[in-house]
Design a protein around this motif. Structure first.
Motif, PDB file in Angstrom:
ATOM      1  N   SER A  61       0.356   2.204  -4.499  1.00 29.50           N
ATOM      2  CA  SER A  61       0.414   3.519  -3.557  1.00 29.50           C
ATOM      3  C   SER A  61       0.151   4.773  -4.581  1.00 29.50           C
ATOM      4  CB  SER A  61       1.944   3.869  -3.360  1.00 29.50           C
ATOM      5  OG  SER A  61       2.199   4.909  -3.103  1.00 29.50           O
ATOM      6  N   PRO A  62      -0.602   5.681  -3.952  1.00 33.36           N
ATOM      7  CA  PRO A  62      -1.177   6.741  -4.773  1.00 33.36           C
ATOM      8  C   PRO A  62       0.074   7.785  -5.311  1.00 33.36           C
ATOM      9  CG  PRO A  62      -2.269   6.586  -2.678  1.00 33.36           C
ATOM     10  CD  PRO A  62      -1.202   5.669  -2.819  1.00 33.36           C
ATOM     11  N   ALA A  63       1.158   7.488  -4.468  1.00 29.11           N
ATOM     12  CA  ALA A  63       2.294   8.166  -5.005  1.00 29.11           C
ATOM     13  C   ALA A  63       2.796   8.101  -6.640  1.00 29.11           C
ATOM     14  CB  ALA A  63       3.600   7.978  -4.226  1.00 29.11           C
ATOM     15  N   ALA A  64       2.431   6.982  -7.097  1.00 31.25           N
ATOM     16  CA  ALA A  64       2.766   6.722  -8.532  1.00 31.25           C
ATOM     17  C   ALA A  64       1.737   7.623  -9.487  1.00 31.25           C
ATOM     18  CB  ALA A  64       2.681   5.011  -9.003  1.00 31.25           C
ATOM     19  N   LEU A  65       0.787   8.122  -8.960  1.00 30.31           N
ATOM     20  CA  LEU A  65      -0.072   8.908  -9.691  1.00 30.31           C
ATOM     21  C   LEU A  65       0.464  10.163 -10.475  1.00 30.31           C
ATOM     22  CD1 LEU A  65      -3.555   8.606  -7.687  1.00 30.31           C
ATOM     23  CD2 LEU A  65      -2.865   7.337  -9.461  1.00 30.31           C
ATOM     24  N   ARG A  66       1.566  10.474  -9.741  1.00 28.96           N
ATOM     25  CA  ARG A  66       2.193  11.711 -10.131  1.00 28.96           C
ATOM     26  C   ARG A  66       2.802  11.692 -11.233  1.00 28.96           C
ATOM     27  NH1 ARG A  66       6.062   9.056  -6.857  1.00 28.96           N
ATOM     28  NH2 ARG A  66       8.281   9.228  -7.787  1.00 28.96           N
ATOM     29  N   HIS A  67       3.066  10.556 -11.823  1.00 23.42           N
ATOM     30  CA  HIS A  67       3.645  10.219 -13.280  1.00 23.42           C
ATOM     31  C   HIS A  67       2.467  10.420 -14.415  1.00 23.42           C
ATOM     32  CE1 HIS A  67       7.136   9.195 -11.371  1.00 23.42           C
ATOM     33  NE2 HIS A  67       6.818   8.127 -11.211  1.00 23.42           N
ATOM     34  N   LEU A  68       1.422  10.313 -14.285  1.00 24.53           N
ATOM     35  CA  LEU A  68       0.277  10.107 -15.081  1.00 24.53           C
ATOM     36  C   LEU A  68       0.103  11.440 -16.001  1.00 24.53           C
ATOM     37  CD1 LEU A  68      -2.376   8.213 -13.202  1.00 24.53           C
ATOM     38  CD2 LEU A  68      -1.198   7.528 -15.091  1.00 24.53           C
ATOM     39  N   LYS A  87      -5.426   3.312  -5.484  1.00 28.74           N
ATOM     40  CA  LYS A  87      -5.321   2.909  -3.996  1.00 28.74           C
ATOM     41  C   LYS A  87      -5.396   3.955  -3.140  1.00 28.74           C
ATOM     42  CE  LYS A  87      -5.011  -0.763  -3.050  1.00 28.74           C
ATOM     43  NZ  LYS A  87      -5.987  -1.897  -2.997  1.00 28.74           N
ATOM     44  N   PRO A  88      -6.474   4.489  -2.891  1.00 27.54           N
ATOM     45  CA  PRO A  88      -7.080   5.703  -2.036  1.00 27.54           C
ATOM     46  C   PRO A  88      -6.836   4.982  -0.760  1.00 27.54           C
ATOM     47  CG  PRO A  88      -9.076   5.105  -3.154  1.00 27.54           C
ATOM     48  CD  PRO A  88      -8.001   4.136  -3.817  1.00 27.54           C
ATOM     49  N   ALA A  98      -6.561  13.852   1.198  1.00 24.97           N
ATOM     50  CA  ALA A  98      -6.269  15.229   0.251  1.00 24.97           C
ATOM     51  C   ALA A  98      -5.249  15.039  -0.571  1.00 24.97           C
ATOM     52  CB  ALA A  98      -6.072  16.147   1.387  1.00 24.97           C
ATOM     53  N   GLU A  99      -4.063  14.051  -0.013  1.00 28.61           N
ATOM     54  CA  GLU A  99      -2.900  13.859  -1.220  1.00 28.61           C
ATOM     55  C   GLU A  99      -3.510  13.219  -2.207  1.00 28.61           C
ATOM     56  OE1 GLU A  99       0.983  13.942  -2.409  1.00 28.61           O
ATOM     57  OE2 GLU A  99      -0.360  15.292  -1.406  1.00 28.61           O
ATOM     58  N   TRP A 100      -4.043  12.058  -1.991  1.00 29.33           N
ATOM     59  CA  TRP A 100      -4.500  11.328  -3.045  1.00 29.33           C
ATOM     60  C   TRP A 100      -5.685  12.194  -3.976  1.00 29.33           C
ATOM     61  CZ3 TRP A 100     -10.138  10.325  -3.905  1.00 29.33           C
ATOM     62  CH2 TRP A 100     -10.366   9.458  -5.048  1.00 29.33           C
ATOM     63  N   ARG A 136     -17.389   5.197   0.103  1.00 31.74           N
ATOM     64  CA  ARG A 136     -18.157   6.080  -0.481  1.00 31.74           C
ATOM     65  C   ARG A 136     -17.625   7.495  -0.682  1.00 31.74           C
ATOM     66  NH1 ARG A 136     -23.691   5.736  -0.242  1.00 31.74           N
ATOM     67  NH2 ARG A 136     -23.335   4.354   1.658  1.00 31.74           N
ATOM     68  N   PRO A 137     -16.791   7.910   0.068  1.00 33.29           N
ATOM     69  CA  PRO A 137     -16.245   9.601  -0.349  1.00 33.29           C
ATOM     70  C   PRO A 137     -15.375   9.299  -1.558  1.00 33.29           C
ATOM     71  CG  PRO A 137     -15.563   8.715   1.534  1.00 33.29           C
ATOM     72  CD  PRO A 137     -16.431   7.946   1.443  1.00 33.29           C
ATOM     73  N   PHE A 138     -14.493   8.330  -1.669  1.00 34.98           N
ATOM     74  CA  PHE A 138     -13.503   8.015  -2.751  1.00 34.98           C
ATOM     75  C   PHE A 138     -14.320   7.794  -4.224  1.00 34.98           C
ATOM     76  CE2 PHE A 138     -11.210   6.673   1.041  1.00 34.98           C
ATOM     77  CZ  PHE A 138     -10.250   7.679   0.862  1.00 34.98           C
ATOM     78  N   VAL A 139     -15.482   7.048  -4.004  1.00 33.93           N
ATOM     79  CA  VAL A 139     -16.208   6.903  -5.201  1.00 33.93           C
ATOM     80  C   VAL A 139     -17.031   8.189  -5.635  1.00 33.93           C
ATOM     81  CG1 VAL A 139     -18.459   5.526  -6.312  1.00 33.93           C
ATOM     82  CG2 VAL A 139     -16.528   4.355  -4.719  1.00 33.93           C
ATOM     83  N   GLU A 140     -17.538   8.986  -4.845  1.00 30.80           N
ATOM     84  CA  GLU A 140     -18.042  10.351  -4.929  1.00 30.80           C
ATOM     85  C   GLU A 140     -16.990  11.425  -5.840  1.00 30.80           C
ATOM     86  OE1 GLU A 140     -19.746  11.489  -1.266  1.00 30.80           O
ATOM     87  OE2 GLU A 140     -21.486  10.033  -1.686  1.00 30.80           O
ATOM     88  N   ASP A 141     -15.662  11.262  -5.131  1.00 28.64           N
ATOM     89  CA  ASP A 141     -14.643  12.006  -5.855  1.00 28.64           C
ATOM     90  C   ASP A 141     -14.564  11.520  -7.071  1.00 28.64           C
ATOM     91  OD1 ASP A 141     -14.422  13.302  -3.389  1.00 28.64           O
ATOM     92  OD2 ASP A 141     -12.599  12.454  -2.946  1.00 28.64           O
TER      93      ASP A 141
END
Length: 212
Positions: A61-68, A87-88, A98-100, A136-141
């Motif tokens: 879940s992308p939510a866990a990214l907030r801890h990094l 996990k986008p 947008a949230e990811w 593709r858009p996630f790899v580009e980001d």
């Protein structure tokens, strides 16, 4: 990692094995979503930093990214890699993306944080329902946020077998990375991982390295 006494002894034993190059925890299997910020896990991460071992940050879940951001601030010497780009929402809506993007961008501000281009499958439904154009858009980001020097390809075996096959995931990634300069593409497909995990070139052709 949440038992520092045992962790210290275990890390000492693991460091004697040249094939062990990092430590991974499946955060999504923990009942407490904030487990990694607790005092015991924090002490365990400090031990990793002291031992020079990187930490694979694996979640569904992308939510866990907030801890990094906080983890990077607490342990500036700890090398962190976000497995599966956090996990986008491949195939998802604009708001989910947008949230990811907001969360992964905050993580990418810390120079010690790297990311893996792996496990980029459909966020809902069948794992093999993804297409290269959806990924593709996630790899580009990721390339924009981390650059090739902090991105690495991950084969995600054996889960990739459930997502259309390893060959399919490899070929899709090669297609998505084709616009890069040769040196940048080589970094993502091997160079970054070799440097990040401090792999021994003498062992690369004879043994399998793993984050445990």
């Amino acid at each position: 990692l949440d038992d520092p006494g045992r962790a210290r002894a275990r890390l000492a034993a693991l460091r004697r094995d040249p094939h062990v190059v990092g430590v991974r925890t499946l955060l999504h299997e923990r009942s407490d979503p904030d487990w990694v910020l607790g005092p015991d896990a924090d002490a365990g991460l400090a031990l990793l930093a002291e031992a020079g071992l990187p930490f694979d940050y694996s979640t569904t879940s992308p939510a866990a990214l907030r801890h990094l951001a906080e983890l990077s601030a607490r342990h500036p010497a700890l090398r962190l890699v976000v497995d599966h780009l956090g996990k986008p929402p491949v195939g998802g809506g604009r708001e989910d993306r947008a949230e990811w993007h907001r969360l992964i961008a905050a993580a990418a501000k810390h120079p010690g944080v790297h990311a893996k281009l792996s496990g980029l499958y459909s966020a809902s439904g069948a794992l093999d329902a993804w297409t290269p154009d959806e990924v593709r858009p996630f790899v580009e980001d990721a390339l924009e946020l981390f650059g090739p020097e902090r991105l690495m390809y991950g084969g995600d075996w054996p889960i990739s077998l459930l997502a259309g096959g390893y060959a399919r995931t490899w070929e899709a990634m090669c297609e998505l990375l084709a616009p890069l300069a040769p040196d940048d593409r080589a970094a993502v497909l091997g160079g970054t991982a070799t440097r990040f995990y401090r792999l021994d070139p003498a062992l690369l052709n004879t043994a399998h390295h793993a984050a445990v």
